[in-house]
Design a protein around this motif. Structure first.
Motif, PDB file in Angstrom:
ATOM      1  N   GLY A   1      63.973  30.859 -57.554  1.00 39.91           N
ATOM      2  CA  GLY A   1      64.716  32.109 -57.634  1.00 39.91           C
ATOM      3  C   GLY A   1      64.769  32.756 -56.266  1.00 39.91           C
ATOM      4  O   GLY A   1      64.186  32.263 -55.294  1.00 39.91           O
ATOM      5  N   PRO A   2      65.439  33.897 -56.148  1.00 33.56           N
ATOM      6  CA  PRO A   2      65.565  34.552 -54.835  1.00 33.56           C
ATOM      7  C   PRO A   2      64.240  35.045 -54.276  1.00 33.56           C
ATOM      8  O   PRO A   2      64.115  35.234 -53.064  1.00 33.56           O
ATOM      9  CB  PRO A   2      66.509  35.728 -55.126  1.00 33.56           C
ATOM     10  CG  PRO A   2      66.408  35.960 -56.603  1.00 33.56           C
ATOM     11  CD  PRO A   2      66.149  34.618 -57.211  1.00 33.56           C
ATOM     12  N   GLU A   3      63.240  35.253 -55.124  1.00 30.42           N
ATOM     13  CA  GLU A   3      61.953  35.771 -54.668  1.00 30.42           C
ATOM     14  C   GLU A   3      60.868  34.707 -54.650  1.00 30.42           C
ATOM     15  O   GLU A   3      59.679  35.036 -54.563  1.00 30.42           O
ATOM     16  CB  GLU A   3      61.503  36.937 -55.570  1.00 30.42           C
ATOM     17  CG  GLU A   3      62.482  38.085 -55.656  1.00 30.42           C
ATOM     18  CD  GLU A   3      62.693  38.760 -54.308  1.00 30.42           C
ATOM     19  OE1 GLU A   3      61.735  38.781 -53.506  1.00 30.42           O
ATOM     20  OE2 GLU A   3      63.800  39.256 -54.057  1.00 30.42           O
TER      21      GLU A   3
ATOM     22  N   PRO B   1      59.563  24.404 -47.632  1.00 30.95           N
ATOM     23  CA  PRO B   1      60.688  23.467 -47.480  1.00 30.95           C
ATOM     24  C   PRO B   1      62.051  24.131 -47.660  1.00 30.95           C
ATOM     25  O   PRO B   1      63.002  23.795 -46.940  1.00 30.95           O
ATOM     26  CB  PRO B   1      60.425  22.422 -48.579  1.00 30.95           C
ATOM     27  CG  PRO B   1      58.953  22.458 -48.776  1.00 30.95           C
ATOM     28  CD  PRO B   1      58.578  23.893 -48.597  1.00 30.95           C
ATOM     29  N   ILE B   2      62.158  25.069 -48.597  1.00 29.62           N
ATOM     30  CA  ILE B   2      63.434  25.761 -48.804  1.00 29.62           C
ATOM     31  C   ILE B   2      63.750  26.651 -47.607  1.00 29.62           C
ATOM     32  O   ILE B   2      64.899  26.723 -47.151  1.00 29.62           O
ATOM     33  CB  ILE B   2      63.396  26.581 -50.100  1.00 29.62           C
ATOM     34  CG1 ILE B   2      63.212  25.661 -51.304  1.00 29.62           C
ATOM     35  CG2 ILE B   2      64.660  27.405 -50.263  1.00 29.62           C
ATOM     36  CD1 ILE B   2      63.065  26.396 -52.626  1.00 29.62           C
TER      37      ILE B   2
ATOM     38  N   SER C   1      62.400  21.907 -56.166  1.00 23.40           N
ATOM     39  CA  SER C   1      62.112  23.322 -55.918  1.00 23.40           C
ATOM     40  C   SER C   1      63.398  24.111 -55.695  1.00 23.40           C
ATOM     41  O   SER C   1      63.541  25.244 -56.165  1.00 23.40           O
ATOM     42  CB  SER C   1      61.203  23.463 -54.696  1.00 23.40           C
ATOM     43  OG  SER C   1      59.966  22.824 -54.903  1.00 23.40           O
ATOM     44  N   PHE C   2      64.338  23.515 -54.986  1.00 28.65           N
ATOM     45  CA  PHE C   2      65.598  24.197 -54.675  1.00 28.65           C
ATOM     46  C   PHE C   2      66.381  24.524 -55.946  1.00 28.65           C
ATOM     47  O   PHE C   2      66.938  25.616 -56.086  1.00 28.65           O
ATOM     48  CB  PHE C   2      66.437  23.328 -53.740  1.00 28.65           C
ATOM     49  CG  PHE C   2      67.778  23.903 -53.409  1.00 28.65           C
ATOM     50  CD1 PHE C   2      67.902  24.925 -52.482  1.00 28.65           C
ATOM     51  CD2 PHE C   2      68.914  23.427 -54.027  1.00 28.65           C
ATOM     52  CE1 PHE C   2      69.139  25.460 -52.175  1.00 28.65           C
ATOM     53  CE2 PHE C   2      70.166  23.956 -53.726  1.00 28.65           C
ATOM     54  CZ  PHE C   2      70.271  24.977 -52.802  1.00 28.65           C
TER      55      PHE C   2
ATOM     56  N   ILE D   1      67.290  14.501 -57.356  1.00 27.56           N
ATOM     57  CA  ILE D   1      68.422  15.406 -57.571  1.00 27.56           C
ATOM     58  C   ILE D   1      68.823  15.437 -59.043  1.00 27.56           C
ATOM     59  O   ILE D   1      69.195  16.487 -59.580  1.00 27.56           O
ATOM     60  CB  ILE D   1      69.616  15.002 -56.671  1.00 27.56           C
ATOM     61  CG1 ILE D   1      70.687  16.100 -56.716  1.00 27.56           C
ATOM     62  CG2 ILE D   1      70.193  13.649 -57.074  1.00 27.56           C
ATOM     63  CD1 ILE D   1      71.744  15.934 -55.656  1.00 27.56           C
ATOM     64  N   VAL D   2      68.734  14.292 -59.718  1.00 26.35           N
ATOM     65  CA  VAL D   2      69.039  14.253 -61.153  1.00 26.35           C
ATOM     66  C   VAL D   2      67.995  15.048 -61.928  1.00 26.35           C
ATOM     67  O   VAL D   2      68.317  15.831 -62.832  1.00 26.35           O
ATOM     68  CB  VAL D   2      69.103  12.799 -61.648  1.00 26.35           C
ATOM     69  CG1 VAL D   2      69.306  12.752 -63.160  1.00 26.35           C
ATOM     70  CG2 VAL D   2      70.210  12.038 -60.941  1.00 26.35           C
TER      71      VAL D   2
END
Length: 268
Positions: free
Chosen positions: A216-218, A223-224, A211-212, A112-113
């Motif tokens: 981007g939106p596309e 996993p997301i 990755s999260f 996360i960092v």
């Protein structure tokens, strides 16, 4: 008696650990073939959810994004990580403790960092230059960044295990730099390169946190997509996706094991 009791105790511990490791995976696989949308009962065997899975364009697109991301980032990471690993080996006697510490840092750093730092960098860079907007490109760069240390350490370990006189022997045989790379170095570290690629591919294809924060939106990956869909509840369709991912990782692990055994057999 004591030896037999110890062996039985270790066997019991081993089986308990195996059950806790693989029973949840087995449940996911089992309920992916459930004919009804229920986590409490298993009606009968059905491929209903796999048909829905492969007819869902969002899932297919997320799958191709994950595959493309894993392949490209793994290949780039293998090339760059190999160069770093070779440099670490060539200069290993010059107090490179600080460099090894820098290599280890991304490995031990919480995801996360790392993900937040990558996101902050890309956002700021995009504001200044208009480049590297969130999408597949930023995800590839982020994945390459956290894969390189693994590749570098694997390749460095392979070089350390080699006979140093082989490098001098190749020079004595009048092999130029290009020939040394093509006919000596690459064949000698080929097992490490294959292992590093499979490890990088596995790390990339199931990564969620980094990755999260860099997507981007596309550029949604599997996993997301799973994270977004699971907030509505775990459905057999999600179990089917997880089953396919388990199968892909298992196939990659079996291929790596088969290649390793083949190399060991050829050496013997």
């Amino acid at each position: 008696m004591r030896g037999g009791s110890m062996r039985r105790s270790l066997a019991v511990v081993w089986w308990v650990v195996m059950v806790f490791l693989y029973l949840p995976l087995g449940v996911v696989v089992l309920y992916s073939f459930n004919s009804v949308n229920s986590a409490a009962t298993f009606a009968h065997f059905s491929l209903r959810w796999y048909h829905r899975l492969f007819s869902n364009p969002q899932i297919i697109e997320a799958f191709w994004h994950s595959l493309l991301l894993a392949l490209i980032s793994s290949m780039i990471a293998v090339v760059l990580g190999t160069l770093i690993g070779y440099g670490m080996y060539r200069h290993r006697g010059r107090r490179l403790g600080w460099l090894i510490a820098l290599i280890y840092l991304p490995i031990v750093m919480p995801d996360i960092v790392f993900g937040i730092s990558e996101m902050t960098f890309f956002v700021r860079f995009n504001q200044l230059t208009g480049l590297l907007g969130p999408g597949l490109g930023t995800m590839i760069i982020a994945h390459v960044t956290f894969e390189i240390p693994f590749v570098a350490l694997i390749v460095y370990s392979r070089f350390v295990g080699m006979d140093a006189t082989l490098f001098e022997a190749s020079k004595d045989l009048y092999a130029g730099p290009v020939r040394r790379v093509c006919h000596f170095i690459i064949p000698a570290i080929k097992p490490a390169l294959i292992s590093a690629f499979f490890l990088s591919f596995t790390l990339s294809i199931d990564d969620f946190v980094i990755s999260f924060f860099t997507s981007g939106p596309e550029s949604t990956t599997l996993p997301i997509y799973i994270w977004g869909a699971i907030r509505k509840g775990v459905s057999p369709e999600i179990n089917a996706i997880a089953t396919l991912m388990i199968g892909a990782v298992a196939i990659a692990a079996l291929l790596s094991l088969a290649l390793s055994r083949r190399r060991s057999a050829s050496r013997q």
